[in-house]
Enzyme design. Structure first.
Site, PDB file in Angstrom:
ATOM      1  N   TYR A 140     -34.590  -7.539 -14.890  1.00 34.30           N
ATOM      2  CA  TYR A 140     -34.210  -7.157 -16.254  1.00 34.30           C
ATOM      3  C   TYR A 140     -33.559  -8.363 -16.949  1.00 34.30           C
ATOM      4  O   TYR A 140     -33.425  -9.436 -16.356  1.00 34.30           O
ATOM      5  CB  TYR A 140     -33.290  -5.929 -16.225  1.00 34.30           C
ATOM      6  CG  TYR A 140     -33.990  -4.685 -15.703  1.00 34.30           C
ATOM      7  CD1 TYR A 140     -35.114  -4.172 -16.362  1.00 34.30           C
ATOM      8  CD2 TYR A 140     -33.564  -4.041 -14.550  1.00 34.30           C
ATOM      9  CE1 TYR A 140     -35.772  -3.042 -15.882  1.00 34.30           C
ATOM     10  CE2 TYR A 140     -34.224  -2.922 -14.062  1.00 34.30           C
ATOM     11  CZ  TYR A 140     -35.327  -2.423 -14.731  1.00 34.30           C
ATOM     12  OH  TYR A 140     -35.987  -1.320 -14.258  1.00 34.30           O
ATOM     13  N   HIS A 175     -33.144  -7.286 -10.461  1.00 38.49           N
ATOM     14  CA  HIS A 175     -34.461  -6.641 -10.576  1.00 38.49           C
ATOM     15  C   HIS A 175     -35.315  -7.119 -11.744  1.00 38.49           C
ATOM     16  O   HIS A 175     -36.206  -6.395 -12.179  1.00 38.49           O
ATOM     17  CB  HIS A 175     -34.298  -5.106 -10.625  1.00 38.49           C
ATOM     18  CG  HIS A 175     -33.455  -4.571  -9.519  1.00 38.49           C
ATOM     19  ND1 HIS A 175     -32.841  -3.344  -9.547  1.00 38.49           N
ATOM     20  CD2 HIS A 175     -33.098  -5.120  -8.326  1.00 38.49           C
ATOM     21  CE1 HIS A 175     -32.143  -3.155  -8.443  1.00 38.49           C
ATOM     22  NE2 HIS A 175     -32.287  -4.222  -7.682  1.00 38.49           N
ATOM     23  N   HIS A 203     -25.892  -4.877 -14.930  1.00 39.14           N
ATOM     24  CA  HIS A 203     -27.152  -4.933 -14.173  1.00 39.14           C
ATOM     25  C   HIS A 203     -27.750  -6.325 -14.318  1.00 39.14           C
ATOM     26  O   HIS A 203     -28.402  -6.640 -15.317  1.00 39.14           O
ATOM     27  CB  HIS A 203     -28.107  -3.870 -14.725  1.00 39.14           C
ATOM     28  CG  HIS A 203     -29.286  -3.582 -13.845  1.00 39.14           C
ATOM     29  ND1 HIS A 203     -29.733  -4.447 -12.885  1.00 39.14           N
ATOM     30  CD2 HIS A 203     -30.114  -2.495 -13.788  1.00 39.14           C
ATOM     31  CE1 HIS A 203     -30.782  -3.913 -12.272  1.00 39.14           C
ATOM     32  NE2 HIS A 203     -31.033  -2.736 -12.800  1.00 39.14           N
TER      33      HIS A 203
END
Ligand code: SF4
Length: 644
Positions: free
Chosen positions: A171, A169, A166
């Site tokens: 993070y 976004h 990931h």
């Protein structure tokens, strides 16, 4: 259109996906409190696999203990492997491949949730979480890189087919990649290659632990949509670096917490938002591209693939709404797909604002697959449903599918109730898909529908049903404390949206909740230039969830020049205006052409008490029981349909 591209297999190294549909990783909060996959979570993903997805990318999964959170999946300890093995086996049984999405939340969490200080590339607080993180030391970075590698190793040991990193976004991985949040001057910042060092070390660590043929998808935001953030030109270079570094799939997303309205874009936003960029990137990138963001329709997905813009189609909300979408699409049963309408109410609003597990407005069984099976009725009953709104239709549909003899009577000339009108304000036309799906589902389920037929005690006495379901909805609330609501310039929001009331400006909308604001937008779009919304609460559209849908609506009203007066109490409606108090003073607006009441609704149930001695089993559902949102009404219908 034949969906030949969508249903062709895709090879990623030694791994072959049965088709081009990948379930995107959307949080559900269905995990156990300790981060293990729960039975409900396993059922939820297994259902999407049985429904025909080629790849299931499981929701955000913490790679390191410093990012743990209750009811959020983890792979930061070997103790997680047994339950992950169960999850992987359940997904495999349905035919799909499975990747967990490995992540660290960085500064976009709270230390009281993780039990550890927040960390980031640089000591800059997330403007939305407002907690200062520590700048990671090089030792700290090395520990997290090792953590991602170990988490991937655990996924592999559990039987997963690959992993996704990931990097989107906002993070931690994105936080390093972004020039907005990475202000380091050492080798992990300063330049694009410095900002890419942390993600590339993670990719290398995964490959080192799991082998070069263990597939890795890297998901990142191609545009953070924030000043100073990642922009598409830079993202194209990032994608090339990641592919060169070992990523086997590049998965394109956009936005972060600061631009959340574009992270999970709602109804009214363009479809296939990232496809054009993906198409350009595909000309230079050698690895498959996964593209999602508003591709709920198999036909749109097929077009993206045919245009050569991507290799894999990511579907998130579309598969919450209908886990069987791939199977139905492959069998040509497009009309039977439960459509995601982009409302964000169940999948995002419930999760992030109400702190509940994810659900879906049009599919109340999402996340409750074990709790809400369709079990054939032991005793076939004659069921009469009064009211063809969404609660009545869902109840009728489910009861009929279970084998009951169901008749649904609707007093008007059409089905859909107030949800039909919910599709009329600007940008909300997708809502009509839900009404169409439910309406067309009536004959498919075996429900007999009678339009222009009100259920009265006489009808009940004649037909002698075993069960009556009262789903007669609500009527607009006429606020008793306001004088003059019977004046000729007054109409209700529902009459206006139904096309039953003429309008001329200036307009005053009494009530600035969701409906009132949408009426203002509807009138603005029709050229009414002088609109004032009077809202009693300190904030307009407060009943609208999630909050980024509200932000977008209020931004549009502002662009139209609609005046929104909050903390306003309307006292009286005059022949040509409105008197109200706001900011401690009495004020008035005169010369008004139309006053629209949007002050809420009141339950309408004139039937249940009148038939109490005529039928043994009576249920009242939806707004007829208590005025709430459509998501509650449909859920109530779905639950009752399973109980009768
Ligand atoms: Fe789509 Fe709304 Fe269901 Fe979310 S709640 S999946 S946006 S229909």
């Amino acid at each position: 259109m034949e969906l030949t591209h969508l249903f062709s297999p895709l090879a990623i190294g030694n791994l072959t996906l049965q088709n081009r549909i990948a379930m995107l990783p959307m949080g559900t909060s269905l995990a156990e409190a300790d981060g293990n996959p729960s039975d409900a979570l396993i059922d939820y993903y297994a259902a999407r696999s049985w429904g025909g997805a080629g790849l299931v990318i499981v929701e955000i999964t913490m790679a390191h203990v410093t990012s743990r959170a209750p009811h959020t999946l983890g792979l930061y300890d070997d103790a997680f492997i047994p339950r992950w093995s169960k999850l992987a086996a359940a997904v495999h049984e349905g035919g799909a491949k499975i990747f967990p999405q490995l992540a660290h939340q960085g500064r976009q969490t709270r230390s009281k949730l993780t039990g550890y200080p927040l960390v980031a590339a640089s000591a800059i607080a997330c403007p939305w979480m407002r907690e200062m993180p520590r700048e990671l030391t090089k030792d700290g970075i090395a520990e997290l890189v090792e953590g991602f590698g170990q988490a991937a190793r655990r996924a592999q040991e559990a039987g997963c087919d690959g992993v996704e990193i990931h990097g989107a976004h906002g993070y931690l991985v994105c936080n390093f990649m972004s020039p907005l949040t990475n202000k380091r001057t050492d080798e992990y910042g300063a330049t694009l290659s410095g900002r890419m060092r942390f993600p590339l070390e993670i990719v290398a660590a995964v490959k080192e632990k799991c082998g070069s043929d263990f597939p890795l998808s890297f998901r990142f935001s191609i545009d953070e949509l924030l000043p100073g953030g990642i922009v598409p030109q830079e993202a194209a270079v990032m994608a090339l670096l990641l592919a060169d570094g070992g990523a086997d799939i590049i998965s394109l997303s956009r936005a972060n917490y600061g631009s959340f309205q574009w992270l999970i874009p709602p109804y009214g936003t363009p479809m296939a938002l990232n496809a054009e960029f993906a198409g350009r990137l595909k000309q230079t990138l050698k690895v498959p591209i996964l593209v999602g963001h508003r591709i709920p329709d198999p036909l749109v997905a097929e077009q993206v693939l045919r245009a050569g813009q991507a290799d894999l189609i990511g579907m998130g909300r579309a598969l919450l709404a209908d886990p069987d979408l791939p199977r139905k699409a492959s069998e040509g049963r497009l009309d039977e797909i439960i459509p995601c309408i982009g409302c964000n109410q169940g999948c995002v609003g419930r999760l992030m604002e109400q702190r509940l597990t994810a659900s879906c407005l049009v599919n109340p069984t999402a996340g409750r697959e074990r709790e809400m099976p369709l079990i054939p009725a032991k005793l076939r009953k004659k069921v009469l449903v009064a009211g063809g709104g969404v609660a009545g239709m869902e109840c009728a549909r489910v009861a009929a599918l279970r084998g009951h003899e169901v008749t649904l009577c609707e007093k008007s000339e059409r089905l859909g109730g107030q949800f039909y009108l919910a599709a009329i304000p600007p940008l909300k036309q997708e809502f009509s898909k839900a009404v169409r799906y439910l309406s067309e589902g009536m004959p498919r389920a075996g429900v007999r529908v009678e339009l222009n037929r009100a259920v009265t005690p006489q009808v009940v006495a004649e037909r002698k049903p075993d069960v009556v379901v009262v789903a007669t909805g609500s009527i607009p609330l006429i606020p008793p404390g306001i004088a003059g609501t019977d004046k000729s310039i007054v109409t209700t929001a529902l009459e206006l949206l139904a096309g039953k009331a003429a309008f001329a400006g200036p307009v005053v909308v009494v009530g600035g909740g969701l409906v009132g604001c949408e009426v203002a937008e509807y009138l603005s779009e029709r050229g009414i230039g002088d609109i004032t919304v009077l809202e009693m609460l300190p904030e307009a559209a407060r009943d609208m969830t999630p909050r980024w849908n509200r932000m977008l609506l209020l931004e549009r009203l502002s662009a139209y020049g609609v005046k929104v007066v909050t903390s306003a109490t309307v006292r009286e409606i005059l022949d040509d205006g409105v008197v109200f108090t706001a900011e401690g003073a009495e004020q008035s607006i005169r010369g008004v052409g139309r006053v629209v009441l949007a002050a809420g609704a009141t339950a309408l149930d004139e039937l249940s008490s009148a038939i109490s001695n005529l039928v043994a089993e009576i249920h009242v559902i939806g707004d007829a029981r208590q005025v709430r949102k459509a998501i509650d009404a449909i859920e109530e219908g779905a639950v009752l349909g399973r109980k009768i």
